[in-house]
Design a protein around this motif. Structure first.
Motif, PDB file in Angstrom:
ATOM      1  N   GLY A  17      17.560 102.710  45.095  1.00 15.01           N
ATOM      2  CA  GLY A  17      16.573 102.695  43.917  1.00 15.01           C
ATOM      3  C   GLY A  17      15.204 102.923  44.400  1.00 15.01           C
ATOM      4  N   PHE A  18      15.043 103.277  45.522  1.00 14.76           N
ATOM      5  CA  PHE A  18      13.681 103.596  46.017  1.00 14.76           C
ATOM      6  C   PHE A  18      13.134 104.804  45.225  1.00 14.76           C
ATOM      7  CE2 PHE A  18      11.063 105.989  49.385  1.00 14.76           C
ATOM      8  CZ  PHE A  18       9.932 105.383  49.096  1.00 14.76           C
ATOM      9  N   GLY A  19      13.673 106.089  45.654  1.00 18.75           N
ATOM     10  CA  GLY A  19      13.145 107.338  44.959  1.00 18.75           C
ATOM     11  C   GLY A  19      11.812 107.478  44.840  1.00 18.75           C
ATOM     12  N   ILE A  34      18.189  98.425  40.481  1.00 19.76           N
ATOM     13  CA  ILE A  34      19.197  99.011  41.281  1.00 19.76           C
ATOM     14  C   ILE A  34      18.960  98.524  42.804  1.00 19.76           C
ATOM     15  CG2 ILE A  34      19.440 101.061  42.408  1.00 19.76           C
ATOM     16  CD1 ILE A  34      18.213 102.632  39.874  1.00 19.76           C
ATOM     17  N   PHE A  69       9.190 106.790  42.279  1.00 19.97           N
ATOM     18  CA  PHE A  69      10.125 106.202  41.152  1.00 19.97           C
ATOM     19  C   PHE A  69      10.073 104.657  41.307  1.00 19.97           C
ATOM     20  CE2 PHE A  69      14.071 103.984  40.142  1.00 19.97           C
ATOM     21  CZ  PHE A  69      14.411 104.307  38.985  1.00 19.97           C
ATOM     22  N   ALA A  70       9.921 104.388  42.587  1.00 13.52           N
ATOM     23  CA  ALA A  70      10.010 102.702  42.662  1.00 13.52           C
ATOM     24  C   ALA A  70       8.593 101.996  41.902  1.00 13.52           C
ATOM     25  CB  ALA A  70      10.045 102.478  44.356  1.00 13.52           C
ATOM     26  N   VAL A  71       7.663 102.779  42.001  1.00 13.29           N
ATOM     27  CA  VAL A  71       6.169 102.301  41.429  1.00 13.29           C
ATOM     28  C   VAL A  71       6.427 102.671  39.843  1.00 13.29           C
ATOM     29  CG1 VAL A  71       4.087 102.392  41.558  1.00 13.29           C
ATOM     30  CG2 VAL A  71       5.246 102.372  43.475  1.00 13.29           C
ATOM     31  N   LYS A  72       6.925 103.782  39.649  1.00 14.20           N
ATOM     32  CA  LYS A  72       6.697 104.455  38.187  1.00 14.20           C
ATOM     33  C   LYS A  72       7.796 103.486  37.261  1.00 14.20           C
ATOM     34  CE  LYS A  72       5.549 109.295  38.610  1.00 14.20           C
ATOM     35  NZ  LYS A  72       5.919 110.607  38.254  1.00 14.20           N
ATOM     36  N   TYR A  73       8.889 103.383  37.684  1.00 16.47           N
ATOM     37  CA  TYR A  73       9.855 102.660  37.008  1.00 16.47           C
ATOM     38  C   TYR A  73      10.346 101.432  37.897  1.00 16.47           C
ATOM     39  CZ  TYR A  73       9.672 106.771  34.311  1.00 16.47           C
ATOM     40  OH  TYR A  73       9.144 108.040  33.600  1.00 16.47           O
ATOM     41  N   SER A  74       9.252 100.784  37.959  1.00 11.90           N
ATOM     42  CA  SER A  74       9.449  99.713  38.727  1.00 11.90           C
ATOM     43  C   SER A  74      10.651  98.787  38.465  1.00 11.90           C
ATOM     44  CB  SER A  74       8.105  98.861  38.540  1.00 11.90           C
ATOM     45  OG  SER A  74       8.211  97.678  39.546  1.00 11.90           O
ATOM     46  N   ASP A  75      10.764  98.340  37.124  1.00 14.55           N
ATOM     47  CA  ASP A  75      11.872  97.324  37.093  1.00 14.55           C
ATOM     48  C   ASP A  75      13.229  97.917  37.033  1.00 14.55           C
ATOM     49  OD1 ASP A  75      11.122  98.903  34.813  1.00 14.55           O
ATOM     50  OD2 ASP A  75      10.752  97.260  33.161  1.00 14.55           O
ATOM     51  N   ILE A  76      13.357  99.435  36.574  1.00 13.91           N
ATOM     52  CA  ILE A  76      14.562 100.019  36.958  1.00 13.91           C
ATOM     53  C   ILE A  76      15.008 100.140  38.333  1.00 13.91           C
ATOM     54  CG2 ILE A  76      16.132 101.970  36.595  1.00 13.91           C
ATOM     55  CD1 ILE A  76      14.232 102.808  34.190  1.00 13.91           C
ATOM     56  N   SER A  77      13.962 100.113  39.230  1.00 15.30           N
ATOM     57  CA  SER A  77      14.260 100.307  40.636  1.00 15.30           C
ATOM     58  C   SER A  77      14.534  98.942  41.130  1.00 15.30           C
ATOM     59  CB  SER A  77      12.727 100.689  41.216  1.00 15.30           C
ATOM     60  OG  SER A  77      12.878 100.528  42.644  1.00 15.30           O
ATOM     61  N   GLY A  78      14.006  98.082  40.396  1.00 13.06           N
ATOM     62  CA  GLY A  78      14.125  96.606  40.756  1.00 13.06           C
ATOM     63  C   GLY A  78      15.729  96.095  40.577  1.00 13.06           C
ATOM     64  N   ASN A  88      12.178  99.377  50.909  1.00 15.12           N
ATOM     65  CA  ASN A  88      12.557  98.901  49.623  1.00 15.12           C
ATOM     66  C   ASN A  88      13.595  97.614  49.577  1.00 15.12           C
ATOM     67  OD1 ASN A  88      12.995  98.796  46.555  1.00 15.12           O
ATOM     68  ND2 ASN A  88      14.722 100.125  46.860  1.00 15.12           N
TER      69      ASN A  88
END
Lengths: 262, 479
Positions: A182-184, A198, A187-196, A224
């Motif tokens: 879920g790092f990407g 994953i 991505f980890a910052v822009k789509y933080s909750d999706i990353s979270g 991450n």
């Protein structure tokens, strides 16, 4: 230790230390230097900033190309470019040629440059023929296959081969070791909750493996996963695979507090 | 049905999806079932990787000669007694079908599962004309009852659990006795079939999509697991095939090659249960079949993709493997993407069809893990194509100002190594000092996107380059 020196030729390796290792965990860089020197390489560290991946993946081709040219110039005089990262290694080896495919001269140059670029552990095993290391780590470890290394550079068996030679180390394969953490990057910052979400699935697999330490070959993924494990109060330690292979595990694990001084 | 597209609200959609416990439970099945089944069936077929190469090459060949094959296909359809209608846009395609239905005095239409019919908004257009559209695929039937759009291109109701479906049936099928068992997929299917049988017989027109259109014979092919497609096209008087223009394959043998990778990639089956070929209307000696056979060929933006950096997307054969293997799809499900096509293939196709200004989140909401590309039966480089959308956005200044400014500042330093080392050296030492002893930050100014979900590991101290330089200097002094 390496076969290369038997021929008497010097293998000159330029270390692309990667921006994250440079800034956050230089210990990984020194572990990489030790592993390469133990294998008979002469290591240099050309002046560097970043491989350009943040610009490339944000659609900013102009800056990505400028930084790629800077890297190709800086590493012009080494036999190999080696990075302790599948992601940055993949950027050089797979994506630099894409950046220059419309420019005949630079296209050839970037393809030649790509051909001499390797991720650290696969370089040791596939190019230098290293089959074992002198290190001890008496713990159960889980190994996460970082996406770019796995799918762009076929890094899968090489770290497991070398980890098998570490005294006392027991590899506990975890479920979904080849699934993204879920790092990407951004991505980890822009789509933080999706990353979270994953990374939660990932750390659940890590916990279920019963491992003492989680290893991987990319610091972005490690930060991450370590950040998530720390947030959840997990006892699992997190390190870059090079630290364990080089026997350089005195520093506190990623995201862990320094031990209290007696 | 929710008004399409909601792709501009991807963030809000995703947040709601992450908080939806029932959805998260249902998505668990995607994570395990599809992946394990595909892996097992691919392992059993030694030539699977070679078949993928052939499938890619065949699709590329078709795209390079699309005009030739489309015209050949049209000729064959006409020869077999059918009619071909060309639709430039979604609206045109819907209008053609609605006009056909109206002129035949149709009151109800039985539909096989078709994503392109979703794309052209066919059900809504039919309803506006007072014609009832009945979805006959079990999954489609369920979501039609719920007034929802498909959340997956081959498993439209994958966002639902068995108990959700049971509850829906008990709500709508009010005649069901309370003790009727609906706890198994089979019993749900039996209940839907009993209800649908009458609707098949009452339908004036059958509409199906097409997995492939065969140029050499003028045949359309659909694959289903329920047989509903067969009934949709055989029982009504008029059969309308609606398909996008890139579905063409040259020969039946080519279609057979693609079928070998399609079901394996999609559901992990060697073949779908039903593979149905239809060529023209009923002939004099046929026992059944429609009296009229129409094909509506939909462009709707696809010809603009030919010759562009997105052409490879048109290789897609709609198996759904990319979404089945996507960590983002696993996390938020298909509805969050906000239009017809979810997952990685949707992240590339949707901006092509509705505009990157509306669908810009989709190609950005990817970790570029590459698992989609690694399972795509026609080897579409999905991350690369998503990156091309990011490039288009960047060129058109569509990406958010804050991230552009941040990227610009970072690139300014990254292109000046000496300045970069100086600035990062100071920053990193300051950060390391601020985190001294703790090893991580629970929160940090400007890093809230990161620390909202996880701690930020602290730097060890000085940068590698600073330490390396000092070490080299010391060694030089010694020697």
């Amino acid at each position: 230790m390496s076969d290369q020196n038997k021929a008497g030729t010097e293998v000159r390796v330029g270390l692309l230390v990667t921006c994250l290792v440079d800034l956050f965990r230089p210990g990984i860089g020194f572990a990489a230097v030790k592993l390469l020197e133990d294998a008979g390489c002469v290591v240099s560290v050309p002046s560097q900033t970043c491989c350009g991946q943040p610009a490339f993946n944000s659609g900013d081709r102009a800056n990505a190309r400028a930084i790629a040219l800077q890297v190709m110039d800086a590493f012009a005089n080494v036999d190999y470019v080696v990075a302790p990262s599948g992601s940055c290694g993949g950027m050089l080896a797979r994506h630099y040629p894409e950046l220059f495919e419309d420019d005949p001269a630079l296209s050839a140059r970037s393809r030649a440059f790509a051909a001499k670029t390797h991720e650290l552990v696969s370089f040791l095993v596939d190019v230098l023929g290293v089959q074992s290391v002198q290190a001890a780590f008496p713990h159960a470890v889980a190994y996460h296959d970082s996406c770019s290394g796995l799918r762009e550079l076929n890094v899968r068996d090489q770290p497991r081969t070398l980890l098998a030679s570490v005294a006392g180390l027991q590899l506990r394969e975890m479920k979904d070791s080849d699934v993204c953490c879920g790092f990407g990057g951004a991505f980890a910052v822009k789509y933080s909750d999706i990353s979270g979400a994953i990374v939660s699935s990932k750390t659940a697999c890590v916990e279920a493996s019963g491992a003492h330490t989680l290893l991987a070959g990319d610091l972005g993924c490690l930060m991450n996963m370590a950040g998530k494990l720390a947030r959840d109060g997990s006892k699992i330690e997190v390190r870059h695979v090079a630290e364990v292979l080089a026997g350089m595990t005195d520093a506190p694990p990623i995201a862990a507090a320094a031990p209290e001084k007696a | 049905m929710t008004a399409y597209p909601t792709s501009p609200q991807f963030r809000e959609n995703a947040r709601a999806a992450l908080a939806d416990g029932q959805l998260q439970k249902a998505l668990g099945n995607v994570r395990t079932n599809f992946i394990a089944k595909r892996a097992a069936v691919a392992d059993r077929l030694p030539e699977f990787e070679a078949l993928r190469d052939q499938a890619r090459d065949l699709r590329d060949h078709v795209l390079a000669h699309l005009d030739v094959y489309l015209e050949a296909y049209e000729r064959k359809v006409i020869e077999s007694g059918g009619h071909v209608h060309w639709a430039r846009t979604a609206e045109e395609a819907s209008r053609i079908i609605v006009d056909l239905a109206k002129s035949r005095g149709a009151r109800s239409v039985a539909k096989g599962k078709s994503m392109v019919s979703e794309e052209i908004g066919l059900n809504a257009a039919l309803e506006r004309a007072g014609i009832k559209a009945v979805e006959t695929d079990l999954g489609e039937y369920i979501i039609q009852l719920r007034g929802e759009a498909p959340s997956h291109i081959i498993a439209p109701a994958v966002h639902l659990n068995q108990e959700d479906v049971e509850a829906e049936f008990r709500r709508v099928h009010t005649w069901l006795p309370k003790d009727r068992d609906l706890s198994e997929p089979e019993s749900l299917l039996a209940e839907a079939r009993a209800e649908l049988r009458a609707k098949f017989l009452a339908a004036d027109i059958g509409v199906t999509g097409a997995n492939f259109l065969v140029a050499e014979t003028g045949t359309s092919i659909i694959v289903t697991n329920e047989g509903n497609g067969d009934l949709s096209q055989i029982l009504p008087r008029v059969h309308v095939v609606v398909a996008s223009i890139e579905k063409i394959v040259p020969t039946l043998e080519d279609a057979a090659g693609l079928l070998r990778v399609l079901a394996r990639s999609a559901t992990g089956q060697e073949m779908s249960v039903y593979t149905t070929l239809s060529t023209g209307p009923r002939r004099a000696d046929d026992l059944d079949g429609p009296q009229e056979y129409h094909v509506v060929l939909v462009d709707n933006g696809r010809s603009n993709m030919l010759g562009s950096e997105f052409e490879e997307m048109l290789r897609c054969i709609r198996c759904g493997a990319c979404m089945n293997h996507c960590p983002v799809y696993h996390a938020v499900g298909g509805h969050a993407y906000g239009w017809v096509y979810p997952g990685p293939m949707g992240a590339v196709l949707t901006p092509s069809l509705i505009g990157v200004d509306k669908a810009g989140h989709l190609p950005n909401a990817s970790t570029f893990c590459g698992r989609c590309e690694s399972v795509c039966p026609v080897r579409i480089p999905l991350p690369k194509l998503m990156r091309h959308w990011r490039e288009r956005e960047f060129e058109r200044h569509l990406s958010p100002a804050v991230s552009r400014a941040g990227l610009g500042l970072w690139a300014f330093f990254a292109r000046r190594p000496a300045l970069y080392r100086f600035v990062t050296g100071l920053t990193i030492r300051a950060l390391a000092w601020a985190a001294r002893g703790k090893g991580r930050f629970k929160s940090l100014p400007l890093a809230s996107g990161w620390t909202a979900q996880r701690d930020l590991p602290a730097p060890q101290g000085q940068t590698f380059q600073a330490q390396w330089k000092a070490q080299q200097a010391k060694q030089r002094k010694r020697s």
